[in-house]
Scaffold this motif. Structure first.
Motif, short mmCIF file in Angstrom:
data_model
loop_
_atom_site.label_atom_id
_atom_site.label_comp_id
_atom_site.label_asym_id
_atom_site.label_seq_id
_atom_site.Cartn_x
_atom_site.Cartn_y
_atom_site.Cartn_z
N SER A 196 0.74 -1.05 0.14
CA SER A 196 -0.09 0.08 -0.01
C SER A 196 0.97 1.17 -0.08
CB SER A 196 -0.87 0.05 1.21
OG SER A 196 -2.00 0.30 0.79
N LEU A 197 1.99 1.24 0.86
CA LEU A 197 2.79 2.33 0.85
C LEU A 197 3.44 2.69 -0.27
CD1 LEU A 197 4.32 2.05 4.55
CD2 LEU A 197 2.75 4.09 3.80
N ILE A 198 4.04 1.65 -0.70
CA ILE A 198 4.70 1.83 -2.20
C ILE A 198 3.79 2.24 -3.38
CG2 ILE A 198 6.31 0.71 -3.90
CD1 ILE A 198 6.95 -1.24 -1.47
N ILE A 199 2.86 1.45 -3.51
CA ILE A 199 2.14 2.04 -4.58
C ILE A 199 1.28 3.35 -4.42
CG2 ILE A 199 0.00 1.17 -5.90
CD1 ILE A 199 0.52 -1.72 -5.38
N VAL A 200 0.55 3.57 -3.30
CA VAL A 200 0.04 4.65 -2.83
C VAL A 200 0.75 5.76 -3.27
CG1 VAL A 200 -1.50 6.00 -1.58
CG2 VAL A 200 -1.74 3.47 -1.62
N LEU A 201 2.03 5.90 -2.65
CA LEU A 201 2.96 6.90 -2.69
C LEU A 201 3.36 7.33 -3.94
CD1 LEU A 201 5.14 6.67 0.58
CD2 LEU A 201 3.44 8.15 0.26
N THR A 202 3.60 6.30 -4.88
CA THR A 202 3.94 6.46 -6.02
C THR A 202 2.80 7.12 -7.11
OG1 THR A 202 5.01 4.45 -6.05
CG2 THR A 202 5.00 5.43 -8.13
N VAL A 203 1.62 6.58 -6.99
CA VAL A 203 0.41 6.96 -7.42
C VAL A 203 0.20 8.35 -7.18
CG1 VAL A 203 -2.17 6.62 -7.80
CG2 VAL A 203 -0.65 4.74 -8.02
N ALA A 204 0.29 8.62 -5.71
CA ALA A 204 0.16 10.04 -5.19
C ALA A 204 1.05 10.99 -5.80
CB ALA A 204 0.13 10.17 -3.78
N SER A 205 2.16 10.80 -6.27
CA SER A 205 3.08 11.84 -6.95
C SER A 205 2.51 12.07 -8.13
CB SER A 205 4.45 11.08 -7.04
OG SER A 205 5.04 10.99 -5.86
N PHE A 206 2.11 10.88 -8.91
CA PHE A 206 1.54 11.15 -10.20
C PHE A 206 0.32 11.87 -10.25
CE2 PHE A 206 2.06 9.74 -14.49
CZ PHE A 206 0.81 9.53 -14.86
N ILE A 207 -0.68 11.74 -9.21
CA ILE A 207 -1.73 12.55 -9.18
C ILE A 207 -1.80 13.90 -8.82
CG2 ILE A 207 -4.00 12.82 -7.83
CD1 ILE A 207 -3.98 9.74 -7.22
N LYS A 208 -0.62 14.20 -8.07
CA LYS A 208 -0.52 15.56 -7.69
C LYS A 208 -0.05 16.51 -8.93
CE LYS A 208 2.55 18.33 -4.74
NZ LYS A 208 3.37 18.33 -3.52
N LYS A 209 0.79 15.57 -9.82
CA LYS A 209 1.03 16.52 -10.85
C LYS A 209 0.00 16.92 -11.99
CE LYS A 209 5.01 15.61 -13.38
NZ LYS A 209 5.88 14.45 -13.97
N TYR A 210 -1.19 15.85 -12.10
CA TYR A 210 -2.12 15.89 -12.84
C TYR A 210 -3.56 16.36 -12.24
CZ TYR A 210 1.50 14.04 -15.96
OH TYR A 210 2.65 13.87 -16.74
N TYR A 211 -3.63 16.65 -10.86
CA TYR A 211 -4.91 16.67 -10.31
C TYR A 211 -5.59 17.87 -11.06
CZ TYR A 211 -8.31 17.01 -6.61
OH TYR A 211 -9.58 16.94 -5.79
N LYS A 212 -4.93 18.92 -11.37
CA LYS A 212 -5.59 20.10 -11.69
C LYS A 212 -5.88 20.14 -13.43
CE LYS A 212 -5.47 22.64 -8.01
NZ LYS A 212 -5.15 23.74 -7.27
N ASN A 213 -5.16 19.00 -13.93
CA ASN A 213 -5.60 18.89 -15.32
C ASN A 213 -6.94 18.72 -15.68
OD1 ASN A 213 -6.29 16.59 -17.48
ND2 ASN A 213 -3.90 16.99 -18.20
N ARG A 214 -7.44 19.20 -16.75
CA ARG A 214 -9.04 19.33 -17.01
C ARG A 214 -9.57 17.97 -17.13
NH1 ARG A 214 -9.48 22.22 -22.42
NH2 ARG A 214 -11.62 21.17 -22.51
N VAL A 215 -8.88 17.11 -17.81
CA VAL A 215 -9.29 15.79 -17.89
C VAL A 215 -9.44 14.94 -16.66
CG1 VAL A 215 -8.89 13.55 -18.90
CG2 VAL A 215 -8.09 15.58 -20.40
N VAL A 216 -8.57 15.30 -15.86
CA VAL A 216 -8.44 14.59 -14.48
C VAL A 216 -9.79 15.10 -13.60
CG1 VAL A 216 -7.41 14.25 -12.27
CG2 VAL A 216 -6.23 13.75 -14.39
N GLN A 217 -9.78 16.32 -13.70
CA GLN A 217 -10.86 16.96 -12.92
C GLN A 217 -12.38 16.70 -13.55
OE1 GLN A 217 -11.57 19.42 -10.41
NE2 GLN A 217 -9.41 18.84 -9.90
N ALA A 218 -12.42 16.39 -14.86
CA ALA A 218 -13.55 15.96 -15.54
C ALA A 218 -13.90 14.59 -15.14
CB ALA A 218 -13.58 16.10 -16.88
N ALA A 219 -13.26 13.84 -14.83
CA ALA A 219 -13.09 12.57 -14.46
C ALA A 219 -13.63 12.47 -12.95
CB ALA A 219 -11.91 11.72 -14.54
N PHE A 220 -12.94 13.34 -12.05
CA PHE A 220 -13.41 13.25 -10.78
C PHE A 220 -14.91 13.90 -10.65
CE2 PHE A 220 -10.53 11.71 -7.89
CZ PHE A 220 -9.24 11.94 -8.24
N TYR A 221 -15.42 14.67 -11.69
CA TYR A 221 -16.79 15.25 -11.58
C TYR A 221 -17.68 14.18 -11.67
CZ TYR A 221 -20.38 17.31 -14.19
OH TYR A 221 -21.68 17.86 -14.71
N GLY A 222 -17.24 13.01 -12.72
CA GLY A 222 -18.04 11.76 -12.86
C GLY A 222 -17.95 10.91 -11.55
#
Lengths: 191, 180
Positions: free
Chosen positions: A86-112
């Motif tokens: 969990s630690l390894i995967i989640v921390l890695t994914v989180a770095s990725f998410i941080k970069k792209y969270y504000k991205n329009r596509v990501v925001q649209a995905a979360f909207y859904g």
């Protein structure tokens, strides 16, 4: 060495069990049969104890089995094994998410995703409520509508619903309501 | 805000979450959003959902995401350990004692009462979530359809999330362009 084995076995479970404690059950059954560390029938008991003991259910399984096999060092090995993927995967994914969270596509995905996740949680809550407030066993025994409902539990639910939503009491820590629930449960002899 | 405060908050969260993942939500809301004001409820909800799609214990995954957002990788590790520690201690204590504790009627009654309280608290949380996640007619429809499907079928949450994400992208980026 047994500690390494405990760590490794729980590492595998932590890696493949999607969806929390209950999703671990099939893996744990296998583990019981493979290692003989505990019986598959123990799992029901562990789950019951896990309901009383606070904290994530998955961790409870690791603690019980780890402790049983090798005492405190075993408990630590098992829990660390469970949590490590969990630690390894989640921390890695989180770095990725941080970069792209504000991205329009990501925001649209979360909207859904947000309304759908609310729906999933609502479904789980409905099941919880059914468990706590409806009595199928009683109803099938007597076939009287009256017996379908756990009246004492419903009364308690209404009381807690009211007090947890009125202005001054709303701010109380959730633990207070859990305590009220526990106390009322004892007084009312809820089943 | 220090690592110690982070640890303390997650120790509290771990100590007060009775039962499955959803039971964690009201406690998280109270501690992270209201008391510490570290994150918004939308962020917490997003992390909770992400954690369902990732392997491992949901409560731990959510804690790691929150901890990392607040204090980096080390924060994530501390949050994970904090949320697991109360469980480890209590579970070890109960295991070491006697298994007959569960058979005591008093414990059964208290548990039944706690289950009722947890249900109500989560209902409160859902009411809250409804307000933040349903923002227009499209999201309302998504909610209604998802609820119906979830009540009838039992698909893995991962499937719901993937379909919802695609729907969100289509609705917001594709169809949104056509709306006046």
């Amino acid at each position: 060495m047994i500690l390494l084995q405990l760590f490794w076995e729980f590492f595998k479970i932590g890696l493949f069990a999607f969806g929390g404690g209950l999703a671990m059950l099939p893996f744990l059954s296998n583990l019981a049969l493979k290692t003989g560390w505990f019986l598959p029938s123990d799992l029901g008991n562990i789950q019951a104890i896990g309901e009383i003991v606070p904290g994530p259910l998955g961790v409870d399984f690791a603690v019980y089995i780890g402790y049983k096999v090798a005492g405190i060092p075993g408990l630590i090995a098992a829990v660390f094994g469970l949590v490590a993927p969990s630690l390894i995967i989640v921390l890695t994914v989180a770095s990725f998410i941080k970069k792209y969270y504000k991205n329009r596509v990501v925001q649209a995905a979360f909207y859904g995703v947000r309304p759908v996740s609310t729906a999933l949680i609502a479904t789980a809550v409905l099941l919880l409520l059914k468990e706590a407030l409806v009595n199928w066993a009683g109803y099938s025994a007597t076939n009287q509508i009256v017996d379908l409902f756990k009246w004492k539990a419903i009364a308690l639910a209404i009381v807690i619903a009211v007090i947890s939503n009125i202005k001054p009491l709303k701010k109380l820590h959730p633990a207070v309501f859990l305590l009220v629930g526990a106390g009322a449960g004892i007084l009312l002899k809820l089943g | 805000m220090s690592y110690l405060q982070l640890l303390w908050s997650f120790l509290k969260i771990g100590a007060l979450t009775f039962g499955g993942g959803y039971a964690m939500l009201p406690i998280l809301q109270d501690e992270i959003i209201k008391r510490r004001q570290w994150l918004s409820d939308i962020e917490v909800m997003d992390y909770f959902m992400m954690s369902q799609c990732l392997p491992g214990v949901i409560a731990v995954g959510t804690s790691i995401l929150i901890g990392k957002k607040i204090k980096g990788n080390l924060g994530g590790i501390i949050a994970a350990l904090g949320v697991s520690l109360p469980s480890m201690v209590m579970m070890a204590a109960v295991t070491a004692l006697v298994e007959t504790t569960i058979d005591l009627p008093v414990v059964g009654y208290a548990l039944a009462g706690i289950r009722v309280a947890v249900s109500v608290l989560v209902v409160n949380t859902v009411a809250q979530l409804l307000k933040t996640s349903i923002v227009d007619i499209k999201t309302f429809i998504l909610f209604a359809v998802a609820l119906a499907v979830a009540l009838i079928f039992s698909f893995s949450p991962v499937i719901f999330v993937i379909v919802a994400a695609v729907a969100g992208i289509v609705l917001k980026l594709v169809a949104g362009g056509k709306a006046s």
